[in-house]
Design a protein around this motif. Structure first.
Motif, short mmCIF file in Angstrom:
data_model
loop_
_atom_site.label_atom_id
_atom_site.label_comp_id
_atom_site.label_asym_id
_atom_site.label_seq_id
_atom_site.Cartn_x
_atom_site.Cartn_y
_atom_site.Cartn_z
N UNK A 61 0.97 -1.26 -0.07
CA UNK A 61 0.02 -0.08 -0.14
C UNK A 61 0.91 1.29 -0.10
N UNK A 62 0.46 2.16 -0.63
CA UNK A 62 1.18 3.74 -0.51
C UNK A 62 0.35 4.79 -0.09
N UNK A 63 1.38 5.58 0.44
CA UNK A 63 0.73 7.20 0.73
C UNK A 63 1.71 7.85 -0.07
N UNK A 64 1.09 9.21 -0.19
CA UNK A 64 1.70 10.24 -1.12
C UNK A 64 1.90 11.55 -0.07
N UNK A 65 2.88 12.24 -0.53
CA UNK A 65 3.05 13.40 0.27
C UNK A 65 2.82 14.64 -0.65
N UNK A 66 2.29 14.41 -1.80
CA UNK A 66 2.16 15.52 -2.70
C UNK A 66 1.05 16.48 -2.22
N UNK A 67 0.77 17.68 -2.80
CA UNK A 67 -0.12 18.56 -2.47
C UNK A 67 -1.85 18.07 -2.41
N UNK A 68 -1.98 17.15 -3.12
CA UNK A 68 -3.39 16.67 -3.15
C UNK A 68 -3.60 15.54 -2.38
N UNK A 69 -2.51 14.47 -2.51
CA UNK A 69 -2.85 13.54 -1.92
C UNK A 69 -2.85 13.63 -0.31
N UNK A 70 -1.74 14.46 0.09
CA UNK A 70 -1.69 14.89 1.65
C UNK A 70 -3.13 15.33 2.32
N UNK A 71 -3.37 16.04 1.43
CA UNK A 71 -5.00 16.75 1.76
C UNK A 71 -6.33 15.71 1.80
N UNK A 72 -6.31 14.70 0.75
CA UNK A 72 -7.23 13.62 0.80
C UNK A 72 -7.00 12.47 1.46
N UNK A 73 -5.37 12.26 2.15
CA UNK A 73 -5.23 11.21 2.99
C UNK A 73 -5.65 9.72 2.83
N UNK A 74 -5.38 9.52 1.59
CA UNK A 74 -5.91 8.16 0.97
C UNK A 74 -4.62 7.28 1.27
N UNK A 75 -5.17 6.00 1.38
CA UNK A 75 -4.25 4.71 1.33
C UNK A 75 -4.44 4.13 -0.04
N UNK A 76 -3.47 3.90 -0.85
CA UNK A 76 -3.60 3.41 -2.16
C UNK A 76 -2.89 2.15 -2.26
N UNK A 77 -3.59 1.41 -3.29
CA UNK A 77 -2.73 0.22 -4.03
C UNK A 77 -2.99 0.42 -5.25
N UNK A 78 -1.83 0.25 -6.01
CA UNK A 78 -1.43 0.46 -7.49
C UNK A 78 -1.91 -1.01 -8.23
N UNK A 79 -2.78 -0.63 -9.42
CA UNK A 79 -3.18 -1.60 -10.25
C UNK A 79 -3.13 -1.23 -11.50
N UNK A 80 -2.88 -2.28 -12.41
CA UNK A 80 -2.81 -2.01 -13.78
C UNK A 80 -4.11 -1.73 -14.13
N UNK A 81 -4.28 -0.76 -15.52
CA UNK A 81 -5.54 -0.63 -16.05
C UNK A 81 -6.32 -1.67 -16.33
N UNK A 82 -5.78 -2.80 -16.84
CA UNK A 82 -6.38 -4.17 -17.29
C UNK A 82 -6.95 -4.72 -16.03
N UNK A 83 -6.53 -4.48 -14.64
CA UNK A 83 -7.11 -5.01 -13.70
C UNK A 83 -8.12 -4.16 -12.91
N UNK A 84 -8.60 -3.19 -13.49
CA UNK A 84 -9.62 -2.49 -12.84
C UNK A 84 -10.90 -2.01 -13.87
N UNK A 85 -12.01 -2.39 -13.33
CA UNK A 85 -13.12 -2.19 -14.26
C UNK A 85 -14.32 -1.37 -13.48
#
Length: 121
Positions: A30-54
């Motif tokens: 899982x990842x967090x990000x400290x950029x200006x938008x991600x730090x404000x939305x405080x999301x915890x993310x998983x990276x998936x290839x576009x073919x693995x998301x519908x």
């Protein structure tokens, strides 16, 4: 070395359920990000290839936001405002999915890594 996790399909949605999607992942990290938008939305993310998301429902309920290089595209539900996912900047064929939007998600045992987004030029 930890055993490889099994790839499973997980359903997700925004808060009002207008946007519904599913992903296939084994949750390598899982990842967090400290950029200006991600730090404000405080999301915890998983990276998936576009073919693995519908997107199952509500594509018309999504609104997109871009800034800086206009490469990453952050998606929000127009109805409830929740951020379910974004198309990644460095790897635009991948999505960062907000794991808190996934049904029955449990982060126990999944490594989390902090990424440095504010230093990207």
């Amino acid at each position: 070395m930890e055993p490889k996790r099994q790839v499973n399909t997980y359903r997700g949605s925004c808060h009002c359920q207008a946007v519904q999607f599913e992903i296939d992942t084994d949750f390598p990290e899982l990842t967090t990000c400290d950029c200006s938008i991600c730090s404000r939305k405080n999301a915890l993310m998983v990276k998936v290839h576009e073919s693995s998301m519908r997107i199952l429902a509500g594509e018309d309920a999504l609104t997109a936001y871009q800034f800086h290089t206009h490469t990453a595209t952050h998606y929000f539900c127009k109805v409830c405002g929740i951020y379910p996912f974004h198309r990644k900047r460095v790897t635009p064929d991948h999505f960062g999915v907000n794991v808190f939007c996934l049904e029955g998600f449990d982060q126990d045992g999944i490594p989390a890594r902090a990424t440095v987004g504010k230093g990207m030029a």
